[in-house]
Design an enzyme around this catalytic site. Structure first.
Site, short mmCIF file in Angstrom:
data_model
loop_
_atom_site.label_atom_id
_atom_site.label_comp_id
_atom_site.label_asym_id
_atom_site.label_seq_id
_atom_site.Cartn_x
_atom_site.Cartn_y
_atom_site.Cartn_z
N TRP A 156 -3.09 -2.57 -1.70
CA TRP A 156 -2.57 -3.93 -1.97
C TRP A 156 -3.49 -4.60 -0.91
O TRP A 156 -3.15 -4.79 0.32
CB TRP A 156 -1.16 -4.08 -1.68
CG TRP A 156 -0.66 -5.54 -2.22
CD1 TRP A 156 -0.26 -5.75 -3.56
CD2 TRP A 156 -0.50 -6.61 -1.41
NE1 TRP A 156 -0.12 -7.16 -3.49
CE2 TRP A 156 -0.01 -7.64 -2.31
CE3 TRP A 156 -0.59 -6.92 -0.02
CZ2 TRP A 156 0.14 -9.12 -1.91
CZ3 TRP A 156 -0.24 -8.05 0.35
CH2 TRP A 156 0.06 -9.14 -0.68
N LYS A 216 5.98 -4.02 -4.61
CA LYS A 216 7.53 -3.44 -4.51
C LYS A 216 8.10 -3.67 -3.19
O LYS A 216 9.11 -4.46 -3.22
CB LYS A 216 7.81 -2.22 -5.04
CG LYS A 216 9.35 -2.03 -4.97
CD LYS A 216 9.90 -2.42 -6.41
CE LYS A 216 11.39 -2.22 -6.50
NZ LYS A 216 12.12 -3.21 -7.36
N ASN A 223 -1.19 1.64 6.23
CA ASN A 223 -0.57 0.54 5.35
C ASN A 223 0.06 -0.30 6.48
O ASN A 223 0.59 0.21 7.69
CB ASN A 223 0.90 1.35 4.67
CG ASN A 223 1.83 0.27 4.15
OD1 ASN A 223 1.41 -0.82 4.12
ND2 ASN A 223 3.10 0.62 3.94
N GLY A 224 -0.22 -1.51 6.72
CA GLY A 224 0.08 -2.60 7.66
C GLY A 224 -1.14 -3.37 7.71
O GLY A 224 -1.99 -3.64 7.26
N GLU A 282 7.39 -13.51 -12.46
CA GLU A 282 6.77 -12.47 -11.50
C GLU A 282 6.25 -11.66 -12.69
O GLU A 282 4.97 -11.01 -12.68
CB GLU A 282 8.11 -11.42 -11.16
CG GLU A 282 8.44 -11.72 -9.94
CD GLU A 282 9.29 -11.00 -9.33
OE1 GLU A 282 10.62 -10.79 -9.91
OE2 GLU A 282 9.08 -10.31 -8.32
N HIS A 325 17.02 -36.01 -11.24
CA HIS A 325 16.76 -36.70 -10.29
C HIS A 325 15.09 -36.54 -9.88
O HIS A 325 14.64 -36.65 -8.75
CB HIS A 325 17.56 -36.14 -9.03
CG HIS A 325 18.78 -36.62 -8.85
ND1 HIS A 325 19.34 -37.87 -8.85
CD2 HIS A 325 20.10 -35.84 -9.26
CE1 HIS A 325 20.86 -37.93 -8.81
NE2 HIS A 325 21.13 -36.71 -9.30
N GLU A 343 17.54 -16.34 -10.67
CA GLU A 343 16.90 -15.12 -10.59
C GLU A 343 16.09 -14.96 -12.11
O GLU A 343 15.02 -14.04 -12.27
CB GLU A 343 18.18 -14.03 -10.55
CG GLU A 343 17.77 -12.47 -10.88
CD GLU A 343 16.60 -12.23 -9.73
OE1 GLU A 343 16.22 -12.60 -8.92
OE2 GLU A 343 16.07 -10.97 -10.08
N ARG A 378 3.39 -0.07 -5.03
CA ARG A 378 3.27 -0.79 -3.76
C ARG A 378 2.10 -1.54 -3.57
O ARG A 378 1.71 -2.28 -2.42
CB ARG A 378 3.61 0.26 -2.67
CG ARG A 378 4.80 1.03 -2.64
CD ARG A 378 4.91 2.14 -1.63
NE ARG A 378 4.55 1.39 -0.40
CZ ARG A 378 5.71 1.11 0.55
NH1 ARG A 378 6.87 1.27 0.17
NH2 ARG A 378 5.33 0.80 1.85
N CYS A 435 0.91 -1.05 -0.13
CA CYS A 435 -0.03 0.06 -0.11
C CYS A 435 0.81 1.06 0.08
O CYS A 435 2.06 1.46 0.52
CB CYS A 435 -1.10 0.16 1.02
SG CYS A 435 -2.11 -1.44 1.26
N LYS A 483 12.38 -13.90 -12.32
CA LYS A 483 11.85 -12.79 -13.20
C LYS A 483 10.62 -13.11 -14.13
O LYS A 483 9.65 -12.37 -14.26
CB LYS A 483 12.87 -12.11 -14.38
CG LYS A 483 14.06 -11.32 -13.35
CD LYS A 483 13.83 -10.03 -12.91
CE LYS A 483 13.19 -10.28 -11.49
NZ LYS A 483 13.73 -9.97 -10.24
O1 M6R Z 1 13.38 -4.56 -0.91
P1 M6R Z 1 13.92 -6.13 -0.75
O2 M6R Z 1 15.02 -6.34 -1.49
O3 M6R Z 1 14.02 -6.61 0.53
O4 M6R Z 1 12.81 -7.19 -1.49
C1 M6R Z 1 12.73 -8.44 -1.43
C2 M6R Z 1 11.79 -9.06 -2.27
O5 M6R Z 1 10.44 -8.94 -2.05
C3 M6R Z 1 11.87 -8.56 -3.76
O6 M6R Z 1 13.29 -8.75 -4.39
C4 M6R Z 1 11.01 -9.35 -4.78
O7 M6R Z 1 11.45 -10.70 -4.78
C5 M6R Z 1 11.20 -8.58 -6.29
N1 M6R Z 1 9.89 -8.52 -6.57
C6 M6R Z 1 11.91 -9.43 -7.11
O8 M6R Z 1 11.83 -8.89 -8.31
#
Ligand code: M6R
Length: 608
Positions: A74, A603, A100-101, A488, A504, A481, A27, A2, A485
């Site tokens: 969110w 984010k 937010n929270g 996501e 395996h 990674e 966010r 949020c 990507k």
């Molecule tokens: O802000 P942070 O690096 O602590 O965030 C960690 C993860 O939430 C963040 O890397 C998330 O996996 C991203 N969406 C990756 O693209």
């Protein structure tokens, strides 16, 4: 998650709030709302969907006021609906707030208040806070908020307005990020400081258990007992242009392209004459560094994969006993953490709740803690103290890209520095790797030159059922990674496996509709990885190879090859990850996905 924005001052209130919310959309983006006070009356407007929809409503209804607050959501408690969108107003219309929270005891507060005849209008946990404030408010906002902070449990950043307190915005924080800013005759608050850059770079990061009154004249800070205290402001070294998309269609693409500069900036001032020196940032003696027996890396998501990368590189540099742990697990397992432990937390945002709680745990057990973060002044930075700040600039795309390369740059430097201080690093290795690191920006630029080819490849594979990513040794972390990507932003199932592990079990899934992306740099593991490619080919999986320029043999196995420049074997993750970021980006684009704001994600994950 949020995003929150608040403004008091002479500018166009709704414009400042809507512009600020747009910068917070990463966010949370399932619904949005705004509230203003005008002639001692609270007015609010809410909508499901994006901030642009809210802006349309604001324009249609000529909605305006004297000062205001806004929110982009969110969803946690209560589905995505206009009724559940913030701001929430007390039944007596005297108090309005955004949150937010998570209020953990919301049900209990609600039951109490309903027993007193107060009517609730939403399914959110947040409404319990505003109804409670309405119930206890007797003309003194500070007293009411103090009572609220004693009544609620959980995490909150709250921004509150009272109908009879002109040009006064109140904020309170426990566990969720909140920044307050001030310029001449105006005051602001936001979840993310980048939303304030257009107006001011002098900000205060709110601490836990802290509240403040924001007016045109200035800000006053209080603790949760209501006692005022002085607070030092911080000057942000980002500028507003850094948080714009420029001519790129998406932030993610812009951020991918920034990586050569980001790596160069991260090296700046930390390497010279083939040697690394972090002594300006890390005030640790040789004896202290030699005293740590264990290194714990703790992070989430992409930041976790940066630590997996770092651990594999560090293993080659010295005699380290390293663990890499996902922050949400670290806290709840029986991992020995003590004064012999160096615990390194990596977080782009510096606000991730899981990482923050893990850092608190390590600190309480006597470990020496260090954070690598992109946000100076973020909560983790303030709490941990020891820090390496990555100068990647604001990252807006939800999918982390440039902060990953900044993190691994900082982590390699840290690994070299620790090994050197422990007397385990020979001069030749240091020189070889530092020199190679300095060549990385140029090499990344040449990977980026392959963008068109990668886009074509993505077109050919955009309809695949899913993907496997495989690599061995230092080619495995970028595979992790790359798969993240793709998941996501394209919503395709993608899994990364150490190449030798496929046989395996996972190999059972392979067929002609499940391509395998194989990271196969020309190194000592090339032949073994090629054998795994052959095993996949035997199951009819199409192969996409990320191979080293000059590797003519790879063409015997596939036509789909992304050639990358040669580098020192330890530094392959830098070179290997960028084509995968571009591949994920173009697959998602081909599939018409919302690249910068993928569904279900935020984010900065400030809930556990
Ligand atoms: O802000 P942070 O690096 O602590 O965030 C960690 C993860 O939430 C963040 O890397 C998330 O996996 C991203 N969406 C990756 O693209």
């Amino acid at each position: 998650m949020c995003g929150i924005m608040g403004y008091v001052g002479a500018r166009d209130i709704t414009k400042v709030i809507l512009d600020g919310l747009a910068k917070h959309e990463y966010r949370g983006y399932d619904s949005a709302g705004i509230a203003v006070v005008k002639d001692r009356e609270i007015h609010e407007l809410r909508t499901t969907g994006r901030v642009s929809q809210l802006a349309k409503k604001v324009a249609e209804e000529h909605f305006t006021g004297e000062f205001g607050i806004g929110h982009t959501r969110w969803a946690t408690h209560g589905g995505v609906s206009e009724m559940n969108a913030h701001p929430h107003v007390s039944s007596d219309n005297r108090v309005v707030l955004v949150h937010n929270g998570i209020i953990e005891n919301a049900r209990e507060i609600r039951a109490d208040l309903e027993a007193h005849g107060i009517k609730f209008h939403s399914e959110t946990d947040t409404e319990s806070a505003v109804q409670y404030l309405g119930y206890v408010y007797e003309g003194d906002p500070k007293a009411a908020i103090v009572k609220l902070t004693k009544r609620v449990r959980g995490a909150f950043a709250l921004v509150i307005m009272f109908y009879d307190r002109p040009n006064e915005i109140w904020v309170a924080r426990k566990g969720s990020p909140l920044v307050v800013g001030r310029a001449d005759g105006e005051g602001f608050c936001a979840s993310d400081p980048t939303a304030l850059l257009e107006y001011t770079r002098d900000v205060w990061f709110m601490d836990d258990d802290e509240m403040a009154k924001i007016t045109k004249e200035g800000c006053i800070f209080y603790d949760f007992h209501g006692d005022a205290h002085e607070k030092k402001s911080m000057h942000l070294d980002w500028d507003a242009a850094m948080a714009t998309r420029g001519s790129y269609p998406h932030f993610m693409l812009k951020e991918i392209h920034e990586q050569p500069d980001v790596v160069a900036h991260t090296l700046l001032g930390r390497v010279a004459d083939g040697a690394v020196d972090l002594s300006k940032e890390l005030d640790w003696s040789e004896a202290k560094i030699k005293g740590w027996k264990k290194i714990h890396f703790v992070a989430c998501g992409t930041s976790h994969y940066a630590t997996v990368t770092a651990a594999r590189i560090m293993e080659t540099l010295g005699d380290f006993e390293i663990r890499t742990e996902v922050a949400s697990e670290y806290r709840y397992r029986n991992i020995p953490i003590d004064k012999d432990t160096l615990a390194i937390f990596v977080s782009q945002s510096g606000e991730t709740a899981d990482t923050l709680h893990a850092a608190r745990l390590a600190k309480s057990r006597g470990a020496e803690c260090l954070v690598i973060t992109n946000v100076r002044g973020s909560t983790i930075h303030r709490e941990v103290g020891n820090a390496i700040i990555t100068p990647a600039g604001p990252e807006v795309g939800v999918a982390a890209t440039k902060t990953f390369t900044a993190q691994i740059t900082a982590l390699v430097l840290l690994g070299l520095y620790l090994a050197k201080m422990r007397g385990e690093l020979d001069k030749d290795t240091e020189h070889r790797l530092v020199t190679a690191l300095m060549d990385i920006p140029g090499k990344l630029a040449s990977v980026l030159d392959k963008e068109k080819d990668i886009e074509m490849l993505a077109r050919d594979f955009a309809d695949a059922r899913g993907f496997f990513f495989i690599g061995r040794g230092l080619a495995y972390p970028p595979a992790l990674e790359g798969a993240l990507k793709l998941k996501e932003i394209s919503y395709l199932h993608a899994e990364a496996y150490p190449a030798g592990e496929m046989k395996h079990g996972p190999i059972a899934l392979l067929d002609k509709e499940l391509p395998v992306v194989a990271l196969v740099p020309k190194n000592g593991l090339w032949e073994k990885t090629v054998s795994n490619i052959e095993e996949s080919m035997a199951r009819k999986s199409p192969i996409i190879a990320v191979a080293t320029e000059g590797d003519d043999e790879i063409a015997n196995y596939t036509d789909h090859i992304i050639f990358t420049p040669e580098t020192e074997p330890e530094l392959f993750p830098f070179i290997g990850v960028v084509p995968l970021q571009l591949f994920a980006y173009y697959i998602a684009r081909q599939r018409g996905c919302d690249i910068d704001m993928p569904r279900n994600l935020a984010k900065s994950v400030t809930v556990e």
